[in-house]
Design a protein around this motif. Structure first.
Motif: not given
Length: 316
Positions: A105-132
């Motif tokens: 199933x995978x390991x739990x992500x804490x709320x703080x870890x999930x927030x960090x992932x989301x911020x990384x996605x948004x930052x890396x996706x700026x200017x991208x053609x697609x996000x999968x």
């Protein structure tokens, strides 16, 4: 640039057996392989091999096996540090191509870890053609995550493709058209989950060449511009608001279906980035997915292997 997001990545161990899998008995595995994986990682692997700029965003330990594997395979990536170890999945392949997957199933992500992932996605996706956004969600992540993340990425002007299943897919359907991604890639069972109908009956009809119910179901997903429905050896359909196509590959000897769906989505997107028409993007998707199925284990196809697959196309 195509950014892939795998919230629940894995180390994929693939092992062949010499004969059919025998339940309740001893099955002796052949020589196994291990790779850094997860649906988005697989897609980035294919895109990287085809010369398309990509980045795989994953939560993982900075010095864990997944990160080491990404470095070893030269897959461009951004690791968001998390405390838990990445899961390991086992795939057993039989000589006739039947594939059995046993996934943790995978390991739990804490709320703080999930927030960090989301911020990384948004930052890396700026200017991208697609996000999968693809794969299962680890424990602790809300099942509506794909819907809310799609909405957030649309706010920065990025096109979003989603490939998931079960409850996260049903949550996505419940929030249409407000949080509609630009592209989804369900198989027939997952299309049934999206639409609340029997996916097995959809596939049964499709294998007989009867695609009307699939087309109607896909067009009921209001707000989603393109729906790719994969149908195994029968090929795939691409359904838009006004058009629908069926692409069917030439028969191949199936050695492993691991990564075939991910290769299909990668093939569609790489064709899209070079400006191909939608029907030719579908042709590329089926060629790449078929090429993957003809390879052993978790091997991803090369452009020359995909180009060697003949695909017939029909406008419905």
């Amino acid at each position: 640039m195509i950014v892939t997001v795998t919230l629940n990545p894995s180390i994929d161990r693939t092992a062949p057996i010499a004969g059919p899998l025998r339940r309740g008995q001893v099955n002796r595995l052949g020589s196994s392989t291990e790779v850094a994986a997860g649906k988005g990682v697989n897609i980035s692997r294919v895109l990287r091999g085809a010369g398309i700029e990509t980045c795989a965003v994953v939560p993982a330990g900075a010095k864990g096996r997944l990160t080491l594997g990404l470095n070893h395979d030269d897959i461009p990536h951004q690791v968001v540090p998390v405390a838990a170890a990445v899961r390991t999945n086992l795939t057993i392949t039989e000589p006739d191509g039947i594939t059995t997957k046993i996934n943790e199933p995978g390991a739990d992500l804490s709320p703080e870890e999930l927030t960090a992932v989301e911020e990384a996605i948004v930052e890396k996706s700026s200017g991208a053609q697609w996000v999968v956004l693809s794969g299962s969600l680890p424990p602790g992540v809300p099942t509506h995550w794909y819907a809310t993340m799609t909405d957030r990425l649309h706010e920065i002007g990025v096109k979003v493709a989603v490939d998931t299943s079960d409850q996260p897919l049903q949550e996505l359907a419940a929030r249409l058209p407000d949080c509609a991604p630009d592209l989804v890639k369900p198989n027939s069972v997952e299309l049934g989950q999206l639409c609340g109908i029997d996916g097995d009956s959809l596939e049964s009809a499709a294998t007989r060449g009867q695609f009307d119910d699939v087309v109607v179901a896909a067009r009921g997903l209001h707000g989603i511009a393109e729906v790719i429905v994969t149908l195994g050896g029968t090929g795939a359909l691409l359904i838009t608001e006004h058009d629908a196509w069926h692409a069917r590959p030439e028969p191949v000897e199936v050695k492993s279906t691991v990564g075939a769906g991910d290769s299909s989505l990668a093939g569609f997107l790489l064709a899209r980035t070079r400006g191909d028409q939608p029907e030719n993007c579908l042709r590329a998707a089926v060629a790449w997915g078929t090429a993957a199925a003809a390879l052993p284990g978790s091997t991803m196809p090369t452009p020359s292997q995909a180009d060697a697959i003949h695909v017939s196309l029909t406008h419905l």
